[in-house]
Design an enzyme around this catalytic site. Sequence first.
Site, PDB file in Angstrom:
ATOM      1  N   HIS A 124       0.852  -1.205   0.000  1.00 11.37           N
ATOM      2  CA  HIS A 124       0.000   0.000   0.000  1.00 11.37           C
ATOM      3  C   HIS A 124       0.874   1.237   0.000  1.00 11.37           C
ATOM      4  O   HIS A 124       1.927   1.272   0.647  1.00 11.37           O
ATOM      5  CB  HIS A 124      -1.002  -0.007   1.158  1.00 11.37           C
ATOM      6  CG  HIS A 124      -0.471   0.295   2.513  1.00 11.37           C
ATOM      7  ND1 HIS A 124      -0.344   1.582   3.006  1.00 11.37           N
ATOM      8  CD2 HIS A 124      -0.057  -0.532   3.506  1.00 11.37           C
ATOM      9  CE1 HIS A 124       0.103   1.530   4.252  1.00 11.37           C
ATOM     10  NE2 HIS A 124       0.306   0.272   4.571  1.00 11.37           N
ATOM     11  N   ASP A 136       5.711   2.745   7.101  1.00 12.02           N
ATOM     12  CA  ASP A 136       4.343   2.285   6.849  1.00 12.02           C
ATOM     13  C   ASP A 136       3.632   3.194   5.858  1.00 12.02           C
ATOM     14  O   ASP A 136       2.948   4.153   6.258  1.00 12.02           O
ATOM     15  CB  ASP A 136       3.554   2.227   8.165  1.00 12.02           C
ATOM     16  CG  ASP A 136       2.154   1.696   7.952  1.00 12.02           C
ATOM     17  OD1 ASP A 136       1.295   1.969   8.810  1.00 12.02           O
ATOM     18  OD2 ASP A 136       1.903   1.034   6.922  1.00 12.02           O
ATOM     19  N   GLU A 170      -5.309   1.809   2.061  1.00  9.23           N
ATOM     20  CA  GLU A 170      -5.194   0.636   2.948  1.00  9.23           C
ATOM     21  C   GLU A 170      -5.511   1.041   4.373  1.00  9.23           C
ATOM     22  O   GLU A 170      -6.144   0.302   5.128  1.00  9.23           O
ATOM     23  CB  GLU A 170      -3.781   0.057   2.859  1.00  9.23           C
ATOM     24  CG  GLU A 170      -3.573  -1.246   3.629  1.00  9.23           C
ATOM     25  CD  GLU A 170      -3.160  -1.043   5.092  1.00  9.23           C
ATOM     26  OE1 GLU A 170      -2.883   0.095   5.484  1.00  9.23           O
ATOM     27  OE2 GLU A 170      -3.173  -2.032   5.841  1.00  9.23           O
ATOM     28  N   GLU A 171      -5.079   2.222   4.753  1.00  7.65           N
ATOM     29  CA  GLU A 171      -5.236   2.652   6.149  1.00  7.65           C
ATOM     30  C   GLU A 171      -6.699   2.899   6.518  1.00  7.65           C
ATOM     31  O   GLU A 171      -7.025   2.988   7.700  1.00  7.65           O
ATOM     32  CB  GLU A 171      -4.401   3.922   6.402  1.00  7.65           C
ATOM     33  CG  GLU A 171      -2.916   3.747   6.181  1.00  7.65           C
ATOM     34  CD  GLU A 171      -2.213   2.882   7.227  1.00  7.65           C
ATOM     35  OE1 GLU A 171      -2.881   2.289   8.082  1.00  7.65           O
ATOM     36  OE2 GLU A 171      -0.973   2.787   7.169  1.00  7.65           O
ATOM     37  N   ASP A 199       4.167  -4.883   3.663  1.00 13.90           N
ATOM     38  CA  ASP A 199       3.637  -3.755   4.421  1.00 13.90           C
ATOM     39  C   ASP A 199       4.478  -3.640   5.698  1.00 13.90           C
ATOM     40  O   ASP A 199       4.375  -4.470   6.593  1.00 13.90           O
ATOM     41  CB  ASP A 199       2.164  -4.023   4.757  1.00 13.90           C
ATOM     42  CG  ASP A 199       1.514  -2.879   5.518  1.00 13.90           C
ATOM     43  OD1 ASP A 199       0.315  -2.972   5.810  1.00 13.90           O
ATOM     44  OD2 ASP A 199       2.215  -1.891   5.831  1.00 13.90           O
ATOM     45  N   HIS A 286       2.282   4.832  12.764  1.00 16.04           N
ATOM     46  CA  HIS A 286       1.135   5.755  12.621  1.00 16.04           C
ATOM     47  C   HIS A 286       1.365   7.086  13.328  1.00 16.04           C
ATOM     48  O   HIS A 286       0.408   7.743  13.776  1.00 16.04           O
ATOM     49  CB  HIS A 286      -0.155   5.096  13.101  1.00 16.04           C
ATOM     50  CG  HIS A 286      -0.676   4.074  12.145  1.00 16.04           C
ATOM     51  ND1 HIS A 286      -1.892   3.436  12.291  1.00 16.04           N
ATOM     52  CD2 HIS A 286      -0.131   3.553  11.022  1.00 16.04           C
ATOM     53  CE1 HIS A 286      -2.072   2.588  11.304  1.00 16.04           C
ATOM     54  NE2 HIS A 286      -1.015   2.626  10.524  1.00 16.04           N
TER      55      HIS A 286
END
Length: 316
Positions: A124, A136, A170-171, A199, A286
């Site tokens: 992603h 990420d 994706e998130e 990922d 994140h």
Amino acid sequence: MKLSVPGRAAATAVVTAVSLLAGGSIAGAAPAAGPTAAAAPDISVAAVKAHLTQLQSIATANGGNRAHGRAGYKASLDYVKAKLDAAGFTTTIQQFTSSGRTGYNLIADWPGGDTGQVVMAGSHLDSVTSGAGINDNGSGSAAVLETALAVSRANFRPAKHLRFAWWGAEELGLVGSRYYVNSLSTGDRSRISGYLNFDMIGSPNPGYFVYDDDPAIEKTFKEYYTGLGVPTEIETEGDGRSDHAPFKNAGVPVGGLFSGADYVKTAAQAAKWGGTSGLAFDRCYHSSCDTTANINDTALDRNSDAIAYAVWGLSA
Ligand code: DTR
Ligand code: ZN
Ligand code: ZN
């Protein structure tokens, strides 16, 4: 840096004979990678990091992120697409809407090979809104991109057809990859002999996790790491947590690699992998600190080379 994998030649010879007899599908076939795995080129970690630097610059120039529906995501996609177009791939942008914003998948087909047996590798490309998303998932996106460019540089001509993908949103819940799988006919889904997902593959306090899904794909990755003398663990948390899930739910054989997110590295894991026990594999997961400083070069290098090993080996 790609180290030689001692003893692979003999093992590969046996695997080759069986895999050629077993026909095309990866799923369930006892052998893992064919002889071409050993021919996979080294993927330059410097080249992968150069893509990460570009993705960081894009985030910095676009509000600090590369999130779905924001300018930074589309700029990331345009960057990746331009590299692939220049390298001779047939690229397609798939557009969708999620949470009221336009999203995009990028699909890149390498001309040639049996389109009845498609080997896919994907990652992603979107980040969360809080940061640049370099681990990420710039790490997976950059490694898959550099592997695709290595296919072009080598003018690799495998028996199976190669397809690479960069997913949007994706998130938000695997939105782009699910949109892609849902857009496929039943026949097209059955023609995907394997989907490889990447990922988070450069975590700063890395673990070496292999998805425990399709046996042949799992075996291929484990074979690569055995050759490096690096122990691996099965990725048990991954089910449903990344873009392999829509493919798995549609019956496509899947596999992948993961270097860890917000859960904590144990003392036993630190003993075999190094790094720091009691700390998360990626303490910037994140977060706004998921920048180019949030990468372990050794993990990124090893995982990038493992991607090439699997792409070469599983598309024979
Ligand atoms: N969901 C992914 C990160 C993630 C968390 N656990 C796993 C396991 C296997 C692959 C990925 C992940 C994300 O936040 O993008
Ligand atoms: Zn994430
Ligand atoms: Zn991710």
